[in-house]
Design a protein around this motif. Structure first.
Motif, PDB file in Angstrom:
ATOM      1  N   ASN A  95      -7.404  34.368  28.998  1.00 43.78           N
ATOM      2  CA  ASN A  95      -8.355  34.350  30.108  1.00 43.78           C
ATOM      3  C   ASN A  95      -8.788  35.753  30.494  1.00 43.78           C
ATOM      4  O   ASN A  95      -9.959  35.978  30.821  1.00 43.78           O
ATOM      5  CB  ASN A  95      -7.763  33.617  31.305  1.00 43.78           C
ATOM      6  CG  ASN A  95      -7.737  32.124  31.098  1.00 43.78           C
ATOM      7  OD1 ASN A  95      -8.687  31.546  30.583  1.00 43.78           O
ATOM      8  ND2 ASN A  95      -6.657  31.482  31.492  1.00 43.78           N
ATOM      9  N   PHE A 127     -14.790  32.509  36.459  1.00 55.81           N
ATOM     10  CA  PHE A 127     -13.896  31.383  36.217  1.00 55.81           C
ATOM     11  C   PHE A 127     -14.577  30.084  36.642  1.00 55.81           C
ATOM     12  O   PHE A 127     -14.573  29.091  35.916  1.00 55.81           O
ATOM     13  CB  PHE A 127     -12.581  31.577  36.992  1.00 55.81           C
ATOM     14  CG  PHE A 127     -11.559  30.527  36.695  1.00 55.81           C
ATOM     15  CD1 PHE A 127     -10.629  30.718  35.695  1.00 55.81           C
ATOM     16  CD2 PHE A 127     -11.532  29.346  37.412  1.00 55.81           C
ATOM     17  CE1 PHE A 127      -9.688  29.740  35.403  1.00 55.81           C
ATOM     18  CE2 PHE A 127     -10.596  28.362  37.143  1.00 55.81           C
ATOM     19  CZ  PHE A 127      -9.674  28.559  36.131  1.00 55.81           C
ATOM     20  N   TRP A 128     -15.182  30.094  37.822  1.00 54.35           N
ATOM     21  CA  TRP A 128     -15.862  28.920  38.367  1.00 54.35           C
ATOM     22  C   TRP A 128     -16.946  28.430  37.410  1.00 54.35           C
ATOM     23  O   TRP A 128     -17.007  27.247  37.062  1.00 54.35           O
ATOM     24  CB  TRP A 128     -16.445  29.298  39.723  1.00 54.35           C
ATOM     25  CG  TRP A 128     -17.024  28.170  40.499  1.00 54.35           C
ATOM     26  CD1 TRP A 128     -18.323  27.760  40.516  1.00 54.35           C
ATOM     27  CD2 TRP A 128     -16.315  27.299  41.386  1.00 54.35           C
ATOM     28  NE1 TRP A 128     -18.470  26.695  41.362  1.00 54.35           N
ATOM     29  CE2 TRP A 128     -17.252  26.395  41.907  1.00 54.35           C
ATOM     30  CE3 TRP A 128     -14.982  27.221  41.799  1.00 54.35           C
ATOM     31  CZ2 TRP A 128     -16.909  25.405  42.825  1.00 54.35           C
ATOM     32  CZ3 TRP A 128     -14.631  26.234  42.706  1.00 54.35           C
ATOM     33  CH2 TRP A 128     -15.590  25.342  43.209  1.00 54.35           C
ATOM     34  N   SER A 130     -17.434  29.279  34.197  1.00 56.15           N
ATOM     35  CA  SER A 130     -16.956  28.987  32.839  1.00 56.15           C
ATOM     36  C   SER A 130     -16.232  27.643  32.757  1.00 56.15           C
ATOM     37  O   SER A 130     -16.115  27.072  31.675  1.00 56.15           O
ATOM     38  CB  SER A 130     -16.045  30.112  32.339  1.00 56.15           C
ATOM     39  OG  SER A 130     -14.797  30.100  33.012  1.00 56.15           O
ATOM     40  N   ARG A 131     -15.781  27.129  33.877  1.00 48.77           N
ATOM     41  CA  ARG A 131     -15.082  25.832  33.904  1.00 48.77           C
ATOM     42  C   ARG A 131     -15.988  24.694  34.375  1.00 48.77           C
ATOM     43  O   ARG A 131     -15.533  23.587  34.600  1.00 48.77           O
ATOM     44  CB  ARG A 131     -13.857  25.895  34.829  1.00 48.77           C
ATOM     45  CG  ARG A 131     -12.725  26.862  34.486  1.00 48.77           C
ATOM     46  CD  ARG A 131     -12.450  27.040  33.018  1.00 48.77           C
ATOM     47  NE  ARG A 131     -11.244  27.761  32.697  1.00 48.77           N
ATOM     48  CZ  ARG A 131     -11.179  29.032  32.326  1.00 48.77           C
ATOM     49  NH1 ARG A 131     -12.258  29.793  32.315  1.00 48.77           N
ATOM     50  NH2 ARG A 131     -10.025  29.570  31.961  1.00 48.77           N
ATOM     51  N   ARG A 148      -8.873  21.806  37.812  1.00 46.40           N
ATOM     52  CA  ARG A 148      -9.395  22.834  36.889  1.00 46.40           C
ATOM     53  C   ARG A 148      -9.021  24.238  37.332  1.00 46.40           C
ATOM     54  O   ARG A 148      -8.844  25.120  36.498  1.00 46.40           O
ATOM     55  CB  ARG A 148     -10.902  22.702  36.738  1.00 46.40           C
ATOM     56  CG  ARG A 148     -11.266  21.484  35.920  1.00 46.40           C
ATOM     57  CD  ARG A 148     -12.574  21.605  35.212  1.00 46.40           C
ATOM     58  NE  ARG A 148     -12.911  20.313  34.621  1.00 46.40           N
ATOM     59  CZ  ARG A 148     -14.142  19.915  34.386  1.00 46.40           C
ATOM     60  NH1 ARG A 148     -15.165  20.695  34.684  1.00 46.40           N
ATOM     61  NH2 ARG A 148     -14.352  18.754  33.848  1.00 46.40           N
TER      62      ARG A 148
END
Length: 171
Positions: A95, A127-128, A130-131, A148
């Motif tokens: 990550n 992160f938000w 990409s998920r 998630r």
């Protein structure tokens, strides 16, 4: 979002709210977190994961992540080196590498960069996005958003309380 709104959502942030306001607003704009539903979901998760902006580094040592191939922790010491950092606690060598590419930062060499206010915010936005969390936020599915972000439902009650507060404040 205004400072008053951020402080109403995360009252325990105290003076840190002023420090994080502009970077959070810029991050939400950059990563398409641009509706009240998305912002409420994002801020609820950020609020929980960071202790309402008080922590940008995981309190635990990171030893629990040692040898976790699912996180890309394949070199001795990776667990501690790549423990959770940033407002959504980016965790693990893999990550950090992906986040570093996206944000144009050498996070493998300098993982502590995610403790800086701007990078802590932008890593959360990365992160938000990409998920695929905007879609879940649009659907109002806070349990799936939490899974998630966290891998489980740890702290769900707090996340939901922050979400409800943010929904009222941002309406």
């Amino acid at each position: 979002m205004t400072l008053a709104q951020l402080m109403a959502i995360m009252p325990f942030a105290g003076q840190r709210a002023a420090l994080f306001l502009a970077p959070l607003n810029a991050t939400m704009a950059e990563f398409g977190i641009n509706t009240p539903l998305r912002q409420a979901a994002f801020l609820a998760q950020v609020g929980h994961e960071s202790g309402q902006l008080r922590y940008v580094r995981e309190l635990a040592s990171g030893a629990a992540y040692e040898g976790r191939a699912d996180l890309g922790n394949v070199i001795a010491g990776d667990g501690v080196r790549f423990k959770g950092r940033g407002l959504l606690q980016v965790t693990g060598r893999a990550n950090y590498a992906a986040c570093g590419v996206a944000l144009r930062l050498d996070l493998l060499a300098r993982p502590e960069l995610l403790e800086q206010t701007l990078h802590a915010c932008r890593s959360a936005g990365w992160f938000w996005q990409s998920r695929g969390l905007n879609a879940l936020a649009d659907a109002g599915d806070q349990e799936r958003v939490t899974r998630r972000v966290n891998g489980g439902l740890n702290g769900l009650a707090d996340r939901l309380a922050l979400y409800q507060k943010a929904r009222k404040v941002l309406a």
